[in-house]
Scaffold this motif. Structure first.
Motif, short mmCIF file in Angstrom:
data_model
loop_
_atom_site.label_atom_id
_atom_site.label_comp_id
_atom_site.label_asym_id
_atom_site.label_seq_id
_atom_site.Cartn_x
_atom_site.Cartn_y
_atom_site.Cartn_z
N ARG A 138 0.82 -1.22 0.00
CA ARG A 138 0.00 0.00 0.00
C ARG A 138 0.85 1.26 0.00
NH1 ARG A 138 -5.35 -0.48 0.46
NH2 ARG A 138 -6.12 -2.52 1.10
N LEU A 162 -5.78 -6.71 -3.33
CA LEU A 162 -6.32 -5.34 -3.32
C LEU A 162 -5.22 -4.35 -2.94
CD1 LEU A 162 -9.76 -6.03 -1.64
CD2 LEU A 162 -9.33 -5.41 -4.01
N SER A 163 -4.35 -4.74 -1.99
CA SER A 163 -3.26 -3.83 -1.60
C SER A 163 -2.32 -3.60 -2.78
CB SER A 163 -2.46 -4.42 -0.44
OG SER A 163 -3.30 -4.71 0.63
N ALA A 166 -3.95 -1.23 -4.98
CA ALA A 166 -4.03 0.13 -4.42
C ALA A 166 -2.68 0.83 -4.50
CB ALA A 166 -4.50 0.05 -2.97
N GLY A 167 -1.60 0.11 -4.24
CA GLY A 167 -0.29 0.75 -4.23
C GLY A 167 0.43 0.66 -5.55
N ARG A 168 -0.21 0.06 -6.55
CA ARG A 168 0.42 -0.13 -7.87
C ARG A 168 1.78 -0.80 -7.71
NH1 ARG A 168 -2.71 -0.49 -11.48
NH2 ARG A 168 -1.17 0.04 -13.06
#
Lengths: 263, 521
Positions: A138, A162-163, A166-168
């Motif tokens: 993240r 998902l993390s 979210a953090g690419r």
């Protein structure tokens, strides 16, 4: 020669240019080998998803860890030279360290990975490792996060996915061979050790490392009924994988070497 | 033990049990400190007695001194029966010095401690007032207004000057019973009187006593400065908040922490400083202190970051009966110039982002869990680099570069320590044919080597725990395709029939031993 083994490929994906690894593929995190890259959605690995690597047996862990280091080299090479994120978080456990050894900077440099890019985290419990990976993903401060775990359940694996989105930041997840796979990983590979390539000057010596790679799962890839199973070798000079040349000769070559070593 | 009962603590010394401490009821009934227990029992047969425990007293005093941190940053225990706190510039927070003393007395009273407080401009006078001044109106505290130490001390017995027993007895013998009597005396004459009053063999001790007496007097009167050592060095920057209603919930503590962090960040920003460590202390109403401290890998005064680090630690915090004072101190300050904050919400600067991440990982996992690789001055593989704690090493990304790869390849995984293996070779000096590692026999089909690495003769312990030997490294590949890095420590050259050579290899008579040192992919 890399291109010879793949006559059926669409030619547009990436024209194999053996000695210039930098320019044509800067924006893609690929393996640098057209056959396998063509199987991946978008022609490369997703830089915001989980990639799971499982060893075929427990004896293949050394190969898996080294393969992850090679993928990290590819990832660092795919980023722009002035990219802000240039660190790789390597999250391992004490059990793995005592069983398979600790990371050796000089050895990573041998593979092409500068040791100063590694941020090593050693956790005692699984929850700590999961928290560390989520936090690292993240933060978006890393080029890549590498996690070594026993197994990942559905909920943690979804959280990790998902993390990563979210953090690419991509996540390389390595799990034990005998545990069920993480369900939310975009790509799952199974890796086994292979006899090394013949040494160019000394038939008795081990050559450059080879990995037996099977693509078990590939989200969003073109449908195909055959499973991709290839032998790759890693070149630490050009920082790219290539198809193991002379696959058919391998048994012969090994037998030959064994004969000579035995005699 | 209720105050109504006469109660005393006794000490065992050479001559039997003696009264070490007594409560007010016992003292007023004639139980004097230092008297033998039978005498005290004669005066008061109902006296309840316990053995005194000086160690536990000391521990309790330490805790008390720590708790006093709510009144001022530098505190410590004083002698064996007191604690001090420096309240310079903080009395107004409690409505003046009398208000501070009242607050302190009330709080200690609620904790079951009868406090005697002395407050003065010098340490010596405060010490004397706390122990020897009969407080006006029985309030329990005595305050000497600024520069009235002379008057405050004048009526107190000389024992108040922190002198040893012999010195006090000598002064009483000389007729000097009150501190005030010492003021007008010529100083040289005092030393001479001390010398005359003691035996010839004790002259030296008498001179030291006289000098001590004069020094203590000067310190109490403030003519000579007296250095004090607080339990912890006072912080260079700190913020303090007091709450009219004690905080009980995690939300309340978090909100308070936000305000504290903002206050401290503003201070640090004014001073162009950043802190490498933050220490939070939460004073509970029942007189206990909870606290935590977090460290950062770079100097920091970003409120959001400090707050996030500390919030991790608040999870296991017990508010007890409520928290009424909180302090936040910045430690290990470093120069940190103002910098442009980024316009976007994400952090653009990678070094800041990675530093933030390291801080969070270290804050949650512990200092020892996050490491970066650094080269070290050695050519022995396992010593040629160290994994240093990320908090102590320079920032990742700017650390020193490990030398570029050498030609003989090194394994990416190194077994530490090297594991002993059994090796079968064709000829003693030859390459391994079979290797037994972790109880599994492996047949070697390809090998490369040896690569000789000489021992560091300036060290004394090798891989086998003995004098290090020469290492011959081999890269091996077995029938399954697994590759190993093994080495033989020592040489085969020491034959029993040869002349024993004083050489660097081989150890004494032990045969060379084989070790598994690394795994290649």
């Amino acid at each position: 020669m890399p291109s010879e083994g793949s006559p059926s490929l669409p030619p547009a994906t990436s024209a194999p240019t053996p000695r210039s690894s930098a320019l044509p593929e800067t924006r893609h995190w690929t393996l640098g080998e057209a056959t396998i890259d063509a199987r991946l959605p978008g022609g490369g690995l997703d830089p915001a998803a989980t990639i799971e690597i499982k060893p075929a047996t427990h004896a293949d862990w050394a190969s898996v860890l080294a393969f992850a280091a090679c993928l990290a080299v590819r990832r660092l090479g795919s980023l722009a030279p002035a990219a802000s994120a240039s660190q790789v978080l390597w999250c391992t456990t004490r059990a793995v360290t005592s069983e398979h050894g600790r990371l050796n900077g000089a050895g990573l440099a041998t593979l092409g990975l500068p040791p100063e890019t590694i941020l090593l985290v050693e956790t005692a419990r699984r929850n700590e490792a999961l928290w560390t990976l989520e936090e690292a993903l993240r933060s978006g401060a890393l080029a890549l996060a590498v996690g070594i775990l026993d197994a990942v359940d559905l909920t943690p694996s979804r959280r990790l996915g998902l993390s990563a989105a979210a953090g690419r930041t991509p996540l390389l997840l390595m799990t034990r061979p005998d545990t069920p796979p993480a369900l939310s990983s975009a790509v799952r590979m199974r890796l086994s050790r292979r006899p090394s390539a013949p040494h160019p000057f000394d038939a008795r010596a081990p050559g450059i490392p080879r990995f037996g790679l099977t693509l078990e799962r590939c989200r969003g890839a073109p449908v195909s009924d055959e499973t991709v199973s290839l032998d790759l070798e890693w070149c630490h000079v050009t920082h790219r994988f290539s198809l193991a040349a002379g696959l058919v000769d391998r048994t012969h070559a090994t037998g030959d070497a064994r004969q000579r070593a035995g005699g | 033990m209720p105050e109504a009962e006469p109660f005393a603590l006794v000490d065992r010394n050479r001559n039997g049990l003696r009264i070490a401490a007594a409560n007010g009821k016992a003292l007023s009934a004639g139980v004097a400190l230092g008297t033998p227990l039978p005498d005290a029992r004669a005066a008061m047969p109902a006296l309840a007695v316990r053995a005194s425990e000086p160690e536990r007293d000391g521990t309790a005093l330490q805790k008390l001194a720590l708790w006093l941190g709510r009144y001022g940053p530098s505190t410590n225990i004083d002698a064996t029966d007191g604690a001090w706190v420096d309240v310079t510039g903080v009395a107004h927070l409690f409505g003046g010095e009398a208000g501070l003393c009242r607050d302190l007395t009330e709080r200690l009273g609620r904790a079951g401690i009868t406090a005697r407080i002395g407050l003065a401009g010098t340490f010596g006078t405060a010490h004397a007032l706390a122990r020897f001044a009969g407080s006006p109106s029985g309030s329990g505290w005595t305050i000497a207004p600024p520069s009235t130490e002379r008057e405050a001390l004048a009526g107190l017995p000389v024992a108040a000057l922190r002198l040893d027993r012999e010195a006090v007895q000598l002064l009483v013998r000389l007729g000097l019973k009150r501190c005030g009597q010492l003021y007008g005396l010529p100083r040289s004459a005092l030393a001479a009187r001390f010398r005359e009053a003691t035996r010839a063999s004790d002259r030296k001790a008498a001179e030291i006593r006289a000098a001590t007496l004069l020094l203590r007097l000067d310190q109490a009167l403030g003519t000579v400065a007296e250095p004090r050592r607080p339990m912890r060095a006072p912080p260079e920057a700190s913020a303090r908040l007091a709450f009219p209603d004690p905080l009980l919930t995690a939300e309340g503590v978090t909100a308070a922490l936000e305000r504290l962090v903002a206050l401290l960040a503003a201070q640090l920003s004014d001073m162009s400083l950043g802190a490498r460590s933050f220490r939070l202390a939460l004073y509970r109403v029942d007189g206990t202190v909870a606290g935590t401290s977090v460290g950062t890998s770079t100097a920091c005064r970003d409120p959001a970051h400090a707050l996030r680090l500390m919030r991790e630690r608040l999870a296991g915090l017990d508010a007890g009966f409520g928290i009424d004072v909180a302090t936040l101190e910045a430690e290990r300050l470093e120069r940190l110039e103002a910098c442009q904050s980024s316009l976007s919400t994400g952090t653009n600067d990678a070094s800041i982002a990675i530093g933030t991440l390291v801080d969070r990982l270290v804050g949650r996992l512990g200092r020892g869990q996050v490491a970066v690789c650094e080269p070290a001055e050695s050519h022995i593989p396992e010593r040629s680099e160290v994994w240093r704690l990320a908090m102590e090493a320079p920032l990742p990304g700017v650390s020193a570069r490990v030398p570029p790869p050498t030609h003989p390849p090194r394994p990416p995984l190194l077994l530490v320590p090297p594991e002993p293996i059994t090796v079968i070779a064709e000829v003693p000096e030859g390459a391994p044919q079979h290797v037994v590692w972790r109880r599994v026999a492996r047949r070697i089909v390809r090998m490369e080597g040896p690569e000789r690495i000489a021992p560091e003769w300036w060290r004394h312990v090798g891989a086998s725990g003995m004098q290090p030997g020469t290492r011959d490294y081999y890269r091996l590949e077995d029938t399954t395709g697994a590759r190993y890095w093994v080495f033989r420590e020592g040489l085969y050259e020491d034959r029993p029939d040869d002349q024993p050579e004083e050489d660097d290899g081989g150890g004494d008579d032990t045969p060379p031993r084989w070790f598994m040192h690394g795994l290649f992919p």
